[in-house]
Design a protein around this motif. Structure first.
Motif, PDB file in Angstrom:
ATOM      1  N   PHE A   8       8.043  34.116  79.699  1.00 41.07           N
ATOM      2  CA  PHE A   8       8.702  35.030  78.761  1.00 41.07           C
ATOM      3  C   PHE A   8      10.037  34.336  77.879  1.00 41.07           C
ATOM      4  O   PHE A   8      10.205  35.252  77.530  1.00 41.07           O
ATOM      5  CB  PHE A   8       9.482  35.970  79.954  1.00 41.07           C
ATOM      6  N   LEU A   9      10.313  33.648  78.249  1.00 43.64           N
ATOM      7  CA  LEU A   9      11.343  32.856  76.748  1.00 43.64           C
ATOM      8  C   LEU A   9      10.528  32.235  75.929  1.00 43.64           C
ATOM      9  O   LEU A   9      11.906  32.994  74.818  1.00 43.64           O
ATOM     10  CB  LEU A   9      12.086  31.553  77.588  1.00 43.64           C
ATOM     11  N   VAL A  10       9.332  32.303  75.571  1.00 45.92           N
ATOM     12  CA  VAL A  10       8.176  32.178  74.601  1.00 45.92           C
ATOM     13  C   VAL A  10       8.412  33.454  73.809  1.00 45.92           C
ATOM     14  O   VAL A  10       8.698  33.738  72.459  1.00 45.92           O
ATOM     15  CB  VAL A  10       7.615  31.437  74.979  1.00 45.92           C
ATOM     16  N   VAL A  11       8.327  34.667  74.645  1.00 46.22           N
ATOM     17  CA  VAL A  11       8.345  35.970  74.148  1.00 46.22           C
ATOM     18  C   VAL A  11       9.191  36.270  73.264  1.00 46.22           C
ATOM     19  O   VAL A  11       8.731  37.245  73.010  1.00 46.22           O
ATOM     20  CB  VAL A  11       7.663  36.627  75.401  1.00 46.22           C
ATOM     21  N   ALA A  12      10.252  36.166  74.274  1.00 42.72           N
ATOM     22  CA  ALA A  12      11.396  36.758  73.537  1.00 42.72           C
ATOM     23  C   ALA A  12      12.200  35.914  72.511  1.00 42.72           C
ATOM     24  O   ALA A  12      12.676  36.937  71.218  1.00 42.72           O
ATOM     25  CB  ALA A  12      12.497  36.392  74.518  1.00 42.72           C
ATOM     26  N   LEU A  13      11.635  34.361  72.504  1.00 43.36           N
ATOM     27  CA  LEU A  13      11.887  33.995  71.252  1.00 43.36           C
ATOM     28  C   LEU A  13      10.753  34.575  70.076  1.00 43.36           C
ATOM     29  O   LEU A  13      11.334  34.534  68.059  1.00 43.36           O
ATOM     30  CB  LEU A  13      11.777  32.532  71.545  1.00 43.36           C
ATOM     31  N   ILE A  14      10.057  34.726  69.804  1.00 40.22           N
ATOM     32  CA  ILE A  14       9.008  35.784  68.814  1.00 40.22           C
ATOM     33  C   ILE A  14       9.939  36.672  69.093  1.00 40.22           C
ATOM     34  O   ILE A  14       9.386  36.755  67.938  1.00 40.22           O
ATOM     35  CB  ILE A  14       7.899  35.468  69.809  1.00 40.22           C
ATOM     36  N   GLY A  16      12.042  38.193  68.662  1.00 42.65           N
ATOM     37  CA  GLY A  16      13.676  37.636  68.070  1.00 42.65           C
ATOM     38  C   GLY A  16      13.477  37.016  66.647  1.00 42.65           C
ATOM     39  O   GLY A  16      14.545  37.690  65.655  1.00 42.65           O
ATOM     40  N   VAL A  17      12.590  36.746  66.629  1.00 44.16           N
ATOM     41  CA  VAL A  17      12.698  35.921  65.270  1.00 44.16           C
ATOM     42  C   VAL A  17      11.725  36.803  63.931  1.00 44.16           C
ATOM     43  O   VAL A  17      11.393  37.070  62.918  1.00 44.16           O
ATOM     44  CB  VAL A  17      11.390  34.779  64.695  1.00 44.16           C
ATOM     45  N   LEU A  18      10.510  37.924  64.352  1.00 39.03           N
ATOM     46  CA  LEU A  18      10.212  38.672  63.873  1.00 39.03           C
ATOM     47  C   LEU A  18      11.197  40.556  63.951  1.00 39.03           C
ATOM     48  O   LEU A  18      10.086  40.875  63.137  1.00 39.03           O
ATOM     49  CB  LEU A  18       8.150  39.562  64.740  1.00 39.03           C
ATOM     50  N   GLY A  19      12.254  40.346  64.783  1.00 39.32           N
ATOM     51  CA  GLY A  19      12.804  41.212  64.578  1.00 39.32           C
ATOM     52  C   GLY A  19      13.112  42.739  65.781  1.00 39.32           C
ATOM     53  O   GLY A  19      13.237  43.176  65.133  1.00 39.32           O
ATOM     54  N   PHE A  20      11.929  42.142  66.477  1.00 40.10           N
ATOM     55  CA  PHE A  20      11.980  43.282  67.578  1.00 40.10           C
ATOM     56  C   PHE A  20      13.145  42.373  68.583  1.00 40.10           C
ATOM     57  O   PHE A  20      13.001  42.670  69.981  1.00 40.10           O
ATOM     58  CB  PHE A  20      10.537  43.449  68.358  1.00 40.10           C
ATOM     59  N   SER A  21      14.477  43.635  68.440  1.00 40.27           N
ATOM     60  CA  SER A  21      15.166  43.452  69.632  1.00 40.27           C
ATOM     61  C   SER A  21      14.818  43.283  70.763  1.00 40.27           C
ATOM     62  O   SER A  21      16.035  42.677  71.611  1.00 40.27           O
ATOM     63  CB  SER A  21      16.917  43.377  68.587  1.00 40.27           C
ATOM     64  N   GLY A  22      15.161  44.405  70.895  1.00 40.76           N
ATOM     65  CA  GLY A  22      15.241  45.097  72.022  1.00 40.76           C
ATOM     66  C   GLY A  22      14.021  44.840  73.238  1.00 40.76           C
ATOM     67  O   GLY A  22      14.309  44.373  73.826  1.00 40.76           O
ATOM     68  N   ILE A  23      12.716  44.121  72.886  1.00 39.28           N
ATOM     69  CA  ILE A  23      11.728  43.198  73.068  1.00 39.28           C
ATOM     70  C   ILE A  23      12.815  42.278  73.982  1.00 39.28           C
ATOM     71  O   ILE A  23      11.808  41.629  74.578  1.00 39.28           O
ATOM     72  CB  ILE A  23      10.552  43.254  72.753  1.00 39.28           C
ATOM     73  N   SER A  28      13.858  38.104  77.452  1.00 36.61           N
ATOM     74  CA  SER A  28      15.028  37.082  77.841  1.00 36.61           C
ATOM     75  C   SER A  28      16.051  37.822  79.205  1.00 36.61           C
ATOM     76  O   SER A  28      16.370  36.430  80.071  1.00 36.61           O
ATOM     77  CB  SER A  28      16.342  36.846  77.002  1.00 36.61           C
ATOM     78  N   GLN A  29      16.355  38.454  78.986  1.00 37.62           N
ATOM     79  CA  GLN A  29      16.401  38.853  80.331  1.00 37.62           C
ATOM     80  C   GLN A  29      16.059  38.334  81.868  1.00 37.62           C
ATOM     81  O   GLN A  29      16.122  38.094  82.442  1.00 37.62           O
ATOM     82  CB  GLN A  29      17.308  40.402  80.946  1.00 37.62           C
ATOM     83  N   ILE A  30      14.169  39.113  81.933  1.00 33.78           N
ATOM     84  CA  ILE A  30      12.961  38.893  82.637  1.00 33.78           C
ATOM     85  C   ILE A  30      13.151  36.994  83.223  1.00 33.78           C
ATOM     86  O   ILE A  30      13.288  36.376  83.873  1.00 33.78           O
ATOM     87  CB  ILE A  30      11.956  39.744  82.153  1.00 33.78           C
ATOM     88  N   ALA A  31      13.971  36.566  81.472  1.00 34.41           N
ATOM     89  CA  ALA A  31      13.152  35.625  82.233  1.00 34.41           C
ATOM     90  C   ALA A  31      14.124  34.575  82.560  1.00 34.41           C
ATOM     91  O   ALA A  31      14.802  33.392  83.587  1.00 34.41           O
ATOM     92  CB  ALA A  31      13.093  34.655  80.343  1.00 34.41           C
ATOM     93  N   TRP A  32      15.448  35.050  82.324  1.00 31.36           N
ATOM     94  CA  TRP A  32      16.889  34.411  83.217  1.00 31.36           C
ATOM     95  C   TRP A  32      16.736  34.718  85.009  1.00 31.36           C
ATOM     96  O   TRP A  32      17.404  33.893  85.088  1.00 31.36           O
ATOM     97  CB  TRP A  32      17.496  34.730  82.840  1.00 31.36           C
TER      98      TRP A  32
END
Length: 54
Positions: A8-14, A16-23, A28-32
């Protein structure tokens, strides 16, 4: 559990880079949460392993 947190952290980083701030925020919350739960479970197993067997 910790592997799912890493996924989930990797999904959040990807996201974030692509601009999908909601996802990214949700992932990132799920990863935490998974990371914290994984640490608690690991500590419980560590403490339970230290007790003498009956």
């Amino acid at each position: 559990m910790l592997s799912w947190a890493l996924i989930f952290l990797v999904v959040a980083l990807i996201a974030g880079v692509l601009g999908f701030s909601g996802i990214a925020g949700t992932a990132s919350q799920i990863a935490w949460i998974l990371f914290v739960v994984g640490l608690i479970v690991a500590l419980v197993f560590f403490v339970m392993g230290k007790r003498p067997r009956v």
